[in-house]
Design an enzyme around this catalytic site. Structure first.
Site, PDB file in Angstrom:
ATOM      1  N   ASP A  51       0.825  -1.222   0.000  1.00  0.00           N
ATOM      2  CA  ASP A  51       0.000   0.000   0.000  1.00  0.00           C
ATOM      3  C   ASP A  51       0.856   1.268   0.000  1.00  0.00           C
ATOM      4  OD1 ASP A  51      -2.279   1.512   0.075  1.00  0.00           O
ATOM      5  OD2 ASP A  51      -2.607   1.269   2.217  1.00  0.00           O
ATOM      6  N   ASN A 102     -10.460  -3.020  -6.312  1.00  0.00           N
ATOM      7  CA  ASN A 102      -9.608  -2.126  -7.116  1.00  0.00           C
ATOM      8  C   ASN A 102     -10.158  -1.833  -8.515  1.00  0.00           C
ATOM      9  OD1 ASN A 102      -6.459  -3.309  -5.688  1.00  0.00           O
ATOM     10  ND2 ASN A 102      -7.675  -1.526  -5.145  1.00  0.00           N
TER      11      ASN A 102
HETATM   12  C1  FPP Z   1      -2.125   0.016  -3.234  1.00  0.00           C
HETATM   13  O1  FPP Z   1      -1.601   1.327  -3.205  1.00  0.00           O
HETATM   14  C2  FPP Z   1      -1.557  -0.709  -4.355  1.00  0.00           C
HETATM   15  C3  FPP Z   1      -2.278  -1.303  -5.358  1.00  0.00           C
HETATM   16  C4  FPP Z   1      -3.741  -1.278  -5.415  1.00  0.00           C
HETATM   17  C5  FPP Z   1      -1.615  -1.969  -6.486  1.00  0.00           C
HETATM   18  C6  FPP Z   1      -0.403  -2.775  -6.137  1.00  0.00           C
HETATM   19  C7  FPP Z   1       0.305  -3.092  -7.386  1.00  0.00           C
HETATM   20  C8  FPP Z   1       1.636  -3.128  -7.537  1.00  0.00           C
HETATM   21  C9  FPP Z   1       2.613  -2.909  -6.443  1.00  0.00           C
HETATM   22  C10 FPP Z   1       2.222  -3.409  -8.868  1.00  0.00           C
HETATM   23  C11 FPP Z   1       1.927  -4.823  -9.258  1.00  0.00           C
HETATM   24  C12 FPP Z   1       2.984  -5.419 -10.019  1.00  0.00           C
HETATM   25  C13 FPP Z   1       3.848  -6.347  -9.532  1.00  0.00           C
HETATM   26  C14 FPP Z   1       4.850  -6.886 -10.447  1.00  0.00           C
HETATM   27  C15 FPP Z   1       3.830  -6.818  -8.125  1.00  0.00           C
HETATM   28  P1  FPP Z   1      -2.576   2.549  -3.491  1.00  0.00           P
HETATM   29  O2  FPP Z   1      -2.593   2.793  -4.958  1.00  0.00           O
HETATM   30  O3  FPP Z   1      -3.915   2.287  -2.874  1.00  0.00           O
HETATM   31  O4  FPP Z   1      -1.841   3.727  -2.753  1.00  0.00           O
HETATM   32  P2  FPP Z   1      -2.520   4.969  -2.011  1.00  0.00           P
HETATM   33  O5  FPP Z   1      -3.304   4.390  -0.856  1.00  0.00           O
HETATM   34  O6  FPP Z   1      -1.344   5.754  -1.562  1.00  0.00           O
HETATM   35  O7  FPP Z   1      -3.371   5.679  -3.011  1.00  0.00           O
END
Ligand code: FPP
Length: 238
Positions: free
Chosen positions: A18, A66
């Site tokens: 996250d 998501n």
């Molecule tokens: C949450 O942070 C993250 C996600 C919903 C996506 C996670 C995906 C990746 C790390 C990339 C996937 C690829 C690989 C190769 C593992 P957020 O977007 O909710 O962050 P925020 O809360 O700060 O908005």
């Protein structure tokens, strides 16, 4: 050798990746840049887990919730996943990482589904770290899908409903055969579990950290493992 390297790491570590969006915002970058940096943090962490001898690493890459994000953001995450899986397939003989996928893959694009199946099948014999990618994963959805499969077996006369045990039911889950995680890490300062592995984490230690996922490095994993070792795990006993 540091103190932490002498302590056995947990067998299974699960991570809610996250903070990608906030990481990007802080830098005036689009959210997709945060996910790209998040994918790098995943690569670093998976390599480090392999070095430490962690047997299972489960990561929350895309939740059933998501899909509510913009088409551009969803597409960006899916592209990163596809690129990673292609790279993993290419380097498979070098890295020996075994892959499993938790979640309802049927909603992913046919190309991504194919890559997931190929990665799972071609890596099934490896015995170094196993990475479980949670993709279109929701813990409640996992339980509902398991109940559907179980009910079908009962209706088909394959099992007796009264004889169901927790161990038997867990074999209907996406995580069948995988030991429960001892440690769950959530970076980014949020104090929620967000539908992540509700069945499997009833006795897990949760470590919440203030680092944003793209900045997460080996020293953060070390400090989460240290915290895990400081806790006294009693499993309901005294
Ligand atoms: C949450 O942070 C993250 C996600 C919903 C996506 C996670 C995906 C990746 C790390 C990339 C996937 C690829 C690989 C190769 C593992 P957020 O977007 O909710 O962050 P925020 O809360 O700060 O908005």
């Amino acid at each position: 050798m540091s103190q932490i390297e002498k302590l056995a790491p947990p067998r299974h570590i699960a991570i809610i990746m996250d903070g990608n969006g906030r990481w990007a915002k802080k830098r005036g970058l689009p959210r997709t840049a945060g996910h790209k940096a998040g994918a790098e943090a995943f690569r670093r962490t998976a390599n480090y887990c392999r070095t430490l001898g962690v047997e299972y690493l489960t990561v929350y890459a895309f939740s059933t919730e998501n899909w509510r994000r913009s088409e551009e953001e969803v597409g960006g995450i899916m592209k990163l996943l596809a690129a990673y899986l292609k790279e993993a397939l290419r380097d498979m003989q070098k890295n020996h990482v075994r892959f499993r996928f938790f979640g309802d893959l049927s909603r992913l694009s046919p190309d991504l589904q194919k890559l997931c199946l190929e990665a799972q099948e071609k890596s099934s014999e490896f015995d170094e770290v196993q990475v479980n990618f949670c993709l279109n994963y929701g813990g409640r959805d996992e339980i509902v899908r398991a109940v559907r499969r179980y009910a079908a077996d009962v209706l088909a006369g394959k099992c007796d409903a009264d004889a169901l045990t927790e161990d038997m039911f867990s074999l209907y889950l996406d995580s069948a055969g995988v030991p429960d995680p001892e440690l769950v890490i959530r970076p980014s300062g949020e104090l929620r579990t967000s539908n992540f592995l509700p069945w499997q984490t009833v006795y897990s230690e949760f470590v919440y950290m203030n680092v944003l996922w793209p900045d997460f490095g080996p020293e953060d994993l070390d400090s989460a493992i240290e915290e895990y070792h400081r806790r006294n795990r009693r499993f309901g006993g005294v």
